[in-house]
Each structure stands twice: as structure tokens, then as C-alpha cells.
Design a protein around this motif. Structure first.
Motif, PDB file in Angstrom:
ATOM      1  N   ARG A   1      10.366  11.754 -33.984  1.00 34.83           N
ATOM      2  CA  ARG A   1       8.915  11.158 -33.825  1.00 34.83           C
ATOM      3  C   ARG A   1       8.839  10.138 -34.806  1.00 34.83           C
ATOM      4  O   ARG A   1       9.261  10.301 -36.086  1.00 34.83           O
TER       5      ARG A   1
ATOM      6  N   ARG B   1      12.400  13.852 -26.948  1.00 35.40           N
ATOM      7  CA  ARG B   1      12.782  14.998 -27.234  1.00 35.40           C
ATOM      8  C   ARG B   1      13.991  15.158 -26.178  1.00 35.40           C
ATOM      9  O   ARG B   1      14.160  14.797 -25.187  1.00 35.40           O
TER      10      ARG B   1
ATOM     11  N   GLU C   1       2.956  17.985 -30.640  1.00 38.05           N
ATOM     12  CA  GLU C   1       3.084  18.759 -29.366  1.00 38.05           C
ATOM     13  C   GLU C   1       1.774  19.193 -28.903  1.00 38.05           C
ATOM     14  O   GLU C   1       1.390  19.395 -27.669  1.00 38.05           O
TER      15      GLU C   1
ATOM     16  N   TYR D   1       7.459  10.468 -25.636  1.00 38.60           N
ATOM     17  CA  TYR D   1       6.446  10.563 -25.853  1.00 38.60           C
ATOM     18  C   TYR D   1       5.890   9.107 -26.152  1.00 38.60           C
ATOM     19  O   TYR D   1       6.137   8.353 -27.029  1.00 38.60           O
TER      20      TYR D   1
ATOM     21  N   LYS E   1      13.282  16.973 -31.288  1.00 40.19           N
ATOM     22  CA  LYS E   1      12.252  16.033 -31.144  1.00 40.19           C
ATOM     23  C   LYS E   1      12.091  15.270 -32.337  1.00 40.19           C
ATOM     24  O   LYS E   1      12.155  15.556 -33.365  1.00 40.19           O
TER      25      LYS E   1
ATOM     26  N   GLU F   1       5.807  22.254 -35.610  1.00 45.73           N
ATOM     27  CA  GLU F   1       6.170  21.024 -36.140  1.00 45.73           C
ATOM     28  C   GLU F   1       5.857  21.087 -37.566  1.00 45.73           C
ATOM     29  O   GLU F   1       5.043  20.071 -38.009  1.00 45.73           O
TER      30      GLU F   1
END
Length: 241
Positions: free
Chosen positions: A163, A156, A74, A146, A161, A202
Motif C-alpha cells: 500500500r 493484494r 483492511e 484497493y 498487501k 497491519e
């Protein structure tokens, strides 16, 4: 106000960064003043934002966010976005809805009375209802992706979210008398799942606690990655229109 010329020469390690921020503020002020002088203030939409997060190695700070410039955390992608248009955007309006820089193309095109191309994939969406502060306006994106280069590292959906990225593995503690081994740090693939409403920094990986959510977002990410590769277009050639 900081005198940028003097501050650059100061011995503080963040002097250059601070001077640059001061100069940006000064430049924006001059632009707004000129719009008022030309009587264009109420007929001009001014947008102030950034294309990425701060360079934390040069004095920037992402505050409570993790990561910085060049990262899909982020701190690397979540940036301030300020829109000003007297008479069209109510002063003091705020929104926490997620939008992207790509939304500027269709939004500004529509405001100017034009049409976005329909012969190619346009990732941006018209976000004027959000900028205009319309009641209950929501993000037009079902998912935000992202990217780092051409690789899709995160997705997201709502507050969730997911990743996946290649990161340096933590070095094991060296025991006394143990040979140094490979000097290059090993890299491993790391999957993380965060709920940004509760964990904007996060810090807590929830993949084990919510494996079904992680798997669902992982599949959506893979589908988008395939579509992205399929629809890649070459860079424009000089002289083409």
C-alpha cells in the motif's frame, strides 16, 4: 431486541448507530419471512454485505482491523459477506478467499442466464463456485486492488498487501521556547507491506525485510493504475441504453 425508537433517545453516544443496526436486522428478518410466505425461499439467492468498513467516528468498530470507512486499510474494505440459497448453498459453508463487490455483476448475470458485456473491461469475476461451497474453490483474482477515488493505493496478491498513501506526518515534539511554526500538519508518502495471514491488523511494515516483494507489487500497482486511466469511461447520459 432493542426498541430502536427508545434507544435513539438514550443518552449513550452510540445510540443512533446501535438503533440503525437493530433496524437493519429487523428489516432483513421481514424480507426472509416474506420470501417464505410467498414460497420463494428456495428459489432466491439472498446476499448480505457492505460496500465499505464501519464509520468508527459514529460508533462502528472494525475489531482487530486497522482503519475504517473511507480507508484502503483492511478496516475500510474488508467486510462480511453472507450468501443464502437453500438447496444451492450448503449451510455453514465458509471461505477465506478474497473477492470483491464487483464480482456480483458477472456472478448474478450468469446465474440469471445472461452474458456480461464483452465490449468493455469488466473487473468482476464469476465467484459462484466459492458461494456454492465447491471443494477447493479459489478466488478468480490473481490480484485485488484497493482504490480511493480513482487512485490505486494498494494491491493484494495472496497474503501480501502493498500500500502507498499520503498520510499526515507525526508532529515532532516541541521543545520549550520553540516557536509553534506551521500549524498545518505535513503530509508524506508512506509505503507499507504487510503479510495479512500473520498480521491482519497491519501493524508490522515489512518493506525493509522484503524489498523485492514490495517492489514487485509496486510495479503491478503502477501497471494497473495506467490501465485504469486508459479505460476510464464517462458517466452514462440520460436517455442512453
Amino acid at each position: 431486541p432493542i426498541d430502536s425508537g427508545n434507544y435513539v433517545d438514550a443518552p449513550h453516544p452510540k445510540a443512533t448507530y446501535a438503533a440503525m443496526i437493530n433496524y437493519v436486522d429487523h428489516s432483513v428478518r421481514r424480507i426472509l419471512q416474506k420470501l417464505r410466505e410467498l414460497d420463494l425461499d428456495e428459489n432466491t439467492l439472498v446476499i448480505f454485505t457492505s460496500d465499505n468498513g464501519p464509520n468508527t467516528g459514529k460508533g462502528g468498530s472494525a475489531g482487530p482491523l486497522k482503519g475504517g470507512k473511507g480507508s484502503t486499510l483492511e478496516g475500510g474494505v474488508r467486510v462480511p459477506f453472507v450468501a443464502r440459497w437453500p438447496g444451492r448453498i450448503p449451510a455453514g459453508t465458509e471461505s477465506d478467499e478474497a473477492i470483491t463487490g464487483m464480482d456480483l455483476l458477472p456472478t448474478l448475470t450468469k446465474l440469471a442466464g445472461g452474458d456480461v458485456p464483452d465490449d468493455r473491461v469488466i473487473d468482476g469475476r464469476d465467484v459462484w463456485p466459492l458461494l456454492a461451497g465447491e471443494p477447493d474453490a479459489k478466488s478468480p483474482h490473481e490480484a485485488i486492488y484497493y482504490l480511493r477515488g480513482r487512485n490505486v493505493q494498494g494491491i493484494r496478491v495472496g497474503d501480501w498487501k502493498y500500500r502507498t498513501a499520503t498520510e499526515k506526518a507525526p508532529r515532532p515534539k516541541k521543545r520549550k521556547g520553540q516557536p509553534a511554526g506551521d500549524s498545518k500538519p505535513k503530509k508524506v508518502s508512506v509505503e507499507t507491506l504487510y503479510n495479512l495471514s500473520d498480521d491482519i491488523g497491519e501493524q508490522t511494515n515489512l518493506t525493509d525485510k522484503h524489498p523485492q516483494i514490495a517492489e514487485r507489487l509496486k510495479r503491478k500497482l503502477a501497471t494497473f493504475q495506467a490501465e485504469l486511466r486508459k479505460n476510464l469511461r464517462p458517466a452514462g447520459v440520460a436517455g442512453e441504453r
